[in-house]
Design a protein around this motif. Structure first.
Motif, PDB file in Angstrom:
ATOM      1  N   ALA A 329      -3.629   8.778   1.118  1.00 29.26           N
ATOM      2  CA  ALA A 329      -2.828   6.837   1.198  1.00 29.26           C
ATOM      3  C   ALA A 329      -2.053   7.253   0.625  1.00 29.26           C
ATOM      4  O   ALA A 329      -0.672   8.539  -0.213  1.00 29.26           O
ATOM      5  N   VAL A 330      -0.757   6.297   0.938  1.00 26.82           N
ATOM      6  CA  VAL A 330       0.254   5.853   0.321  1.00 26.82           C
ATOM      7  C   VAL A 330       0.058   5.715  -1.460  1.00 26.82           C
ATOM      8  O   VAL A 330      -0.165   5.206  -1.626  1.00 26.82           O
ATOM      9  N   PRO A 331       1.344   7.067  -1.898  1.00 23.98           N
ATOM     10  CA  PRO A 331       1.002   6.274  -3.673  1.00 23.98           C
ATOM     11  C   PRO A 331       1.388   5.735  -4.106  1.00 23.98           C
ATOM     12  O   PRO A 331       2.465   5.129  -3.181  1.00 23.98           O
ATOM     13  N   ASN A 332       0.828   4.711  -4.794  1.00 21.92           N
ATOM     14  CA  ASN A 332       0.864   4.114  -6.007  1.00 21.92           C
ATOM     15  C   ASN A 332       2.680   3.501  -6.541  1.00 21.92           C
ATOM     16  O   ASN A 332       3.031   4.970  -7.124  1.00 21.92           O
ATOM     17  N   VAL A 333       3.264   3.217  -6.326  1.00 23.96           N
ATOM     18  CA  VAL A 333       5.312   3.733  -7.177  1.00 23.96           C
ATOM     19  C   VAL A 333       5.653   1.792  -7.821  1.00 23.96           C
ATOM     20  O   VAL A 333       5.315   0.886  -7.188  1.00 23.96           O
ATOM     21  N   SER A 334       5.624   1.890  -9.138  1.00 20.69           N
ATOM     22  CA  SER A 334       6.062   0.366  -9.681  1.00 20.69           C
ATOM     23  C   SER A 334       6.982   0.942 -10.699  1.00 20.69           C
ATOM     24  O   SER A 334       7.189   1.360 -10.801  1.00 20.69           O
ATOM     25  N   ILE A 335       8.255  -0.675 -10.552  1.00 17.81           N
ATOM     26  CA  ILE A 335       8.377  -0.294 -11.663  1.00 17.81           C
ATOM     27  C   ILE A 335       8.558  -1.580 -12.593  1.00 17.81           C
ATOM     28  O   ILE A 335       8.216  -2.655 -12.242  1.00 17.81           O
ATOM     29  N   GLU A 336       8.266  -1.065 -13.615  1.00 11.19           N
ATOM     30  CA  GLU A 336       8.399  -2.270 -14.945  1.00 11.19           C
ATOM     31  C   GLU A 336       9.752  -2.390 -16.021  1.00 11.19           C
ATOM     32  O   GLU A 336      10.550  -1.187 -16.151  1.00 11.19           O
ATOM     33  N   GLY A 391      -6.281   9.117  -6.004  1.00  7.25           N
ATOM     34  CA  GLY A 391      -7.126   7.959  -6.877  1.00  7.25           C
ATOM     35  C   GLY A 391      -7.614   9.130  -7.610  1.00  7.25           C
ATOM     36  O   GLY A 391      -8.056   8.240  -8.183  1.00  7.25           O
ATOM     37  N   SER A 392      -7.594  10.369  -7.231  1.00  7.99           N
ATOM     38  CA  SER A 392      -7.731  11.605  -8.829  1.00  7.99           C
ATOM     39  C   SER A 392      -6.880  11.875  -9.202  1.00  7.99           C
ATOM     40  O   SER A 392      -7.249  12.730 -10.378  1.00  7.99           O
ATOM     41  N   SER A 393      -5.579  11.266  -9.446  1.00  7.96           N
ATOM     42  CA  SER A 393      -4.963  11.685 -10.314  1.00  7.96           C
ATOM     43  C   SER A 393      -4.238  11.374 -11.657  1.00  7.96           C
ATOM     44  O   SER A 393      -4.042  11.709 -12.045  1.00  7.96           O
ATOM     45  N   GLY A 394      -4.555   9.684 -11.764  1.00  5.11           N
ATOM     46  CA  GLY A 394      -4.056   9.175 -13.226  1.00  5.11           C
ATOM     47  C   GLY A 394      -2.918   9.390 -13.088  1.00  5.11           C
ATOM     48  O   GLY A 394      -2.192   8.806 -11.601  1.00  5.11           O
ATOM     49  N   THR A 395      -2.177   8.325 -13.639  1.00  3.51           N
ATOM     50  CA  THR A 395      -0.872   7.690 -13.216  1.00  3.51           C
ATOM     51  C   THR A 395       0.145   8.075 -13.864  1.00  3.51           C
ATOM     52  O   THR A 395      -0.279   8.517 -14.971  1.00  3.51           O
ATOM     53  N   LEU A 396       0.891   7.941 -13.397  1.00 10.34           N
ATOM     54  CA  LEU A 396       2.471   9.296 -14.472  1.00 10.34           C
ATOM     55  C   LEU A 396       3.537   8.029 -14.455  1.00 10.34           C
ATOM     56  O   LEU A 396       3.755   6.808 -13.518  1.00 10.34           O
ATOM     57  N   HIS A 397       3.728   8.112 -16.133  1.00 10.67           N
ATOM     58  CA  HIS A 397       5.174   7.244 -16.263  1.00 10.67           C
ATOM     59  C   HIS A 397       6.163   7.841 -16.620  1.00 10.67           C
ATOM     60  O   HIS A 397       6.638   9.313 -17.014  1.00 10.67           O
ATOM     61  N   TRP A 398       7.620   7.850 -16.062  1.00 12.32           N
ATOM     62  CA  TRP A 398       8.534   7.722 -16.222  1.00 12.32           C
ATOM     63  C   TRP A 398       9.519   7.173 -16.937  1.00 12.32           C
ATOM     64  O   TRP A 398       9.249   5.676 -16.681  1.00 12.32           O
ATOM     65  N   GLU A 399      10.543   6.954 -17.834  1.00 11.91           N
ATOM     66  CA  GLU A 399      11.438   6.136 -18.755  1.00 11.91           C
ATOM     67  C   GLU A 399      12.766   6.524 -17.833  1.00 11.91           C
ATOM     68  O   GLU A 399      13.169   7.679 -18.034  1.00 11.91           O
ATOM     69  N   GLN A 400      13.816   5.392 -18.099  1.00 12.48           N
ATOM     70  CA  GLN A 400      15.099   5.313 -17.199  1.00 12.48           C
ATOM     71  C   GLN A 400      15.487   6.072 -18.197  1.00 12.48           C
ATOM     72  O   GLN A 400      15.538   5.284 -19.284  1.00 12.48           O
TER      73      GLN A 400
END
Length: 400
Positions: A329-336, A391-400
């Motif tokens: 599936a398409v990886p989920n990418v979001s910006i906070e 779905g099995s990788s968990g969510t990764l986070h980067w700070e700007q």
């Protein structure tokens, strides 16, 4: 100038109100489309089909599933679209006014996978249903693309794969695992209020004699002291084991843009190294030096809201395992943003700037670079980027 600051505040409020009006209009069109699809599906109910509307998307608290249809012909997950302009399928590609809209196909395919997992692994087929009479019934990969005028006839003609008992069992399971989106969000809101300090209702306290209260207090104190003593005694022995257990497969929860994050393989997915390489604003097509009709107009299909802008999140997926990786599936990418709002990527570009399906395919020892495009309001500033490879990788986070 007298009143200049007040006029500037008024201008900003007018722009904000205009954005809200445009958003409200989009939601209204979407609601009209969902109602049209619900009415189109109604004739199937008399033939043993069961349809449920506006359900929570498992694992995605901000998303919903428009319709789930269960009947003799199988399980179908339907996403309603009320797009303007010409919509057609050419060479296995969904297009709107000539521009590829593969993201919609991928999204409903992911929804079908989520519903399938929620009801016990029974195959679910994704359907994109457009208001009107076109398309008449085309297949893009495993997704049926059709219209409200023909969806009932197409699904009624499907081969029989479920008997009445199987339909009933699946419907009962769906009622439990796929709650209404409104109920799901209400429960989530209550949980968030409690987490922010909401006080749960107090249970009534029964009156007891003084002797009984003292005895109960002494018992609780004794148990508490025993537990504390056991923890103090066992802590030096179990602390290393607990540390190893909880840190075994974890990476730093937040890293800086440009730093790679290793993701251990799971199932058929090999080890990966994922990097948010950069986060950049794309030029406004109407601004000087953009050349007019540049990258923004090409990827937005003419739907970029006034005052908003596109942000390109450049990603690098490196296959450090021993087998090829094809994202299901398409990886989920979001910006906070700094205000706390979150915005998901809707389009993808390849490294060469061409429109991309968003599903990376990487051979062992190789890497691929792509760009995920996120639409942000004019004044929004990026705080962090979240990426969920699968779905099995968990969510990764980067700070700007």
């Amino acid at each position: 100038m007298v009143g200049e600051s007040a006029r500037e505040c008024a201008r900003r409020q007018d722009e904000k109100a205009a954005r809200h009006r445009r958003a409200a209009e989009r939601y209204e069109r979407g609601a009209d489309g969902e109602q049209a699809t619900a009415e189109a599906l109604e004739p199937l109910v008399a033939h043993g089909w069961v349809v449920r509307h506006d359900l929570a998307w498992p694992g995605r608290p901000r998303a919903n599933i428009d319709h789930v249809l269960i009947g003799p012909g199988g399980v179908f997950v339907i996403d309603t679209k009320n797009w303007s302009g010409e919509v057609d399928v050419r060479s296995q590609v969904l297009r709107q006014n000539g521009s590829a809209r593969q993201g919609a196909v991928t999204s409903v395919a992911e929804a079908a996978d989520a519903v399938s997992a929620a009801i016990g692994g029974v195959t679910a087929t994704g359907v994109l249903c457009f208001t009107g009479d076109r398309p008449r019934g085309e297949w893009v990969q495993d997704v049926l693309v059709c219209s409200t005028s023909g969806i009932a006839e197409l699904l009624a003609a499907r081969p029989l794969v479920l008997d009445a008992d199987e339909v009933d069992n699946l419907v009962r399971r769906a009622v439990i695992t796929l709650p209404l989106a409104t109920d799901h969000r209400a429960r989530k809101a209550r949980a968030e209020r409690n987490a922010r300090g909401g006080t749960p209702p107090r249970r009534p306290v029964l009156r007891r004699s003084t002797r009984r209260r003292i005895r109960s207090a002494l018992t609780r104190s004794g148990v508490t002291l025993a537990v504390v003593a056991a923890v103090v005694f066992a802590a030096p022995r179990i602390a290393p084991a607990l540390t190893d257990l909880f840190s075994k497969d974890l990476v730093a929860s937040v890293v800086k843009v440009g730093d790679p994050v290793d993701v251990r393989g799971a199932g058929q997915r090999p080890d990966l190294s994922v990097t948010v390489v950069s986060v950049k604003d794309l030029p406004d097509p109407g601004s000087e030096g953009s050349g007019g009709g540049g990258t923004v107009s090409t990827v937005s299909g003419g739907e970029l809201s006034d005052g908003d802008h596109l942000v390109a999140v450049r990603l690098k997926f490196e296959n450090t395992g021993e087998v090829a990786w094809q994202a299901r599936a398409v990886p989920n990418v979001s910006i906070e943003t700094t205000s706390g709002a979150s915005f998901d990527a809707e389009r993808w570009l390849s490294a060469g700037g061409e429109e991309f399906s968003g599903r990376p395919h990487v051979k062992p020892g190789r890497s691929v670079s792509v760009r995920a495009l996120v639409e942000l309001p004019r004044d929004a500033q990026t705080k962090s980027i979240s990426v969920t490879p699968d779905g099995s990788s968990g969510t990764l986070h980067w700070e700007q």
